[in-house]
Design a protein around this motif. Structure first.
Motif, PDB file in Angstrom:
ATOM      1  N   THR A  84     -77.417 -34.951  78.729  1.00 21.55           N
ATOM      2  CA  THR A  84     -78.696 -34.455  78.251  1.00 21.55           C
ATOM      3  C   THR A  84     -78.862 -32.968  78.562  1.00 21.55           C
ATOM      4  O   THR A  84     -78.094 -32.378  79.326  1.00 21.55           O
ATOM      5  CB  THR A  84     -79.855 -35.239  78.882  1.00 21.55           C
ATOM      6  N   SER A  85     -79.891 -32.378  77.967  1.00 20.53           N
ATOM      7  CA  SER A  85     -80.081 -30.928  78.074  1.00 20.53           C
ATOM      8  C   SER A  85     -80.286 -30.470  79.520  1.00 20.53           C
ATOM      9  O   SER A  85     -79.862 -29.372  79.892  1.00 20.53           O
ATOM     10  CB  SER A  85     -81.270 -30.488  77.209  1.00 20.53           C
ATOM     11  N   ASP A  86     -80.914 -31.300  80.333  1.00 22.67           N
ATOM     12  CA  ASP A  86     -81.139 -30.919  81.724  1.00 22.67           C
ATOM     13  C   ASP A  86     -80.063 -31.451  82.662  1.00 22.67           C
ATOM     14  O   ASP A  86     -80.133 -31.235  83.876  1.00 22.67           O
ATOM     15  CB  ASP A  86     -82.501 -31.409  82.199  1.00 22.67           C
ATOM     16  N   GLY A  87     -79.082 -32.136  82.089  1.00 24.25           N
ATOM     17  CA  GLY A  87     -77.989 -32.664  82.898  1.00 24.25           C
ATOM     18  C   GLY A  87     -78.315 -33.928  83.661  1.00 24.25           C
ATOM     19  O   GLY A  87     -77.496 -34.428  84.423  1.00 24.25           O
ATOM     20  N   GLY A  88     -79.484 -34.484  83.427  1.00 24.69           N
ATOM     21  CA  GLY A  88     -79.918 -35.614  84.217  1.00 24.69           C
ATOM     22  C   GLY A  88     -79.351 -36.957  83.808  1.00 24.69           C
ATOM     23  O   GLY A  88     -79.316 -37.893  84.601  1.00 24.69           O
ATOM     24  N   ASP A 125     -73.775 -26.279  83.209  1.00 30.15           N
ATOM     25  CA  ASP A 125     -74.439 -25.224  83.969  1.00 30.15           C
ATOM     26  C   ASP A 125     -75.242 -24.403  82.965  1.00 30.15           C
ATOM     27  O   ASP A 125     -74.675 -23.567  82.244  1.00 30.15           O
ATOM     28  CB  ASP A 125     -73.398 -24.352  84.687  1.00 30.15           C
ATOM     29  N   ASN A 126     -76.515 -24.663  82.896  1.00 33.45           N
ATOM     30  CA  ASN A 126     -77.344 -23.985  81.891  1.00 33.45           C
ATOM     31  C   ASN A 126     -77.498 -22.497  82.178  1.00 33.45           C
ATOM     32  O   ASN A 126     -77.765 -21.718  81.263  1.00 33.45           O
ATOM     33  CB  ASN A 126     -78.699 -24.661  81.801  1.00 33.45           C
ATOM     34  N   SER A 172     -79.665 -24.426  76.740  1.00 32.45           N
ATOM     35  CA  SER A 172     -80.338 -25.381  77.619  1.00 32.45           C
ATOM     36  C   SER A 172     -81.156 -26.424  76.867  1.00 32.45           C
ATOM     37  O   SER A 172     -81.625 -27.395  77.460  1.00 32.45           O
ATOM     38  CB  SER A 172     -81.242 -24.635  78.603  1.00 32.45           C
ATOM     39  N   THR A 173     -81.299 -26.252  75.566  1.00 30.72           N
ATOM     40  CA  THR A 173     -82.063 -27.234  74.785  1.00 30.72           C
ATOM     41  C   THR A 173     -81.172 -28.239  74.078  1.00 30.72           C
ATOM     42  O   THR A 173     -81.667 -29.215  73.504  1.00 30.72           O
ATOM     43  CB  THR A 173     -82.942 -26.539  73.732  1.00 30.72           C
TER      44      THR A 173
END
Length: 123
Positions: A52-56, A73-74, A30-31
């Motif tokens: 990006t790490s958060d999918g945003g 999908d983290n 997730s990072t």
């Protein structure tokens, strides 16, 4: 150190769709910034998409924008590439990669790579 394994590549007809997946193990998925790259025979490795790490935030190569969608999908430690309206020129080995740095389109800025999965689009 994260390990990446791609799947989903196969032979598909032009105009068809395909979904590639990349499963990550070890590390803190997730990072990581995640990216997809491809390389056709005789060609240099080419950036396809990144997230990006958060999918945003996502970025796409011009050649695939509007046809391909990257997602992650983290909770499942996976990143996917949905490919629609495939063309023969999309034929390549597709690899996923992870970066500990900022979002980037240059492969040299990615730290970890999978082995790749072959996508062949017939005309």
């Amino acid at each position: 150190q994260v390990q990446l394994v791609e799947s989903g590549g196969r032979l598909v007809q032009a105009g068809g769709s395909l979904r590639l997946s990349c499963a990550a193990s070890r590390g803190t998925f997730s990072t990581y910034i995640m990216g997809w790259f491809r390389q056709a025979p005789g060609n240099e490795r080419e950036f396809v998409a990144t997230i990006t790490s958060d999918g945003g935030v996502t970025y796409y190569a011009k050649s695939v924008k509007g046809r391909f969608t990257i997602s992650r999908d983290n909770a499942k430690n996976t990143v996917s590439l949905q490919m629609n309206s495939l063309k023969p020129e999309d034929t390549a080995v597709y690899s996923c990669a992870a970066s500990v740095g900022p979002i980037a389109t240059s492969g040299s800025l990615y730290n970890y790579w999978g082995q790749g999965t072959q996508v062949t689009v017939s005309s």
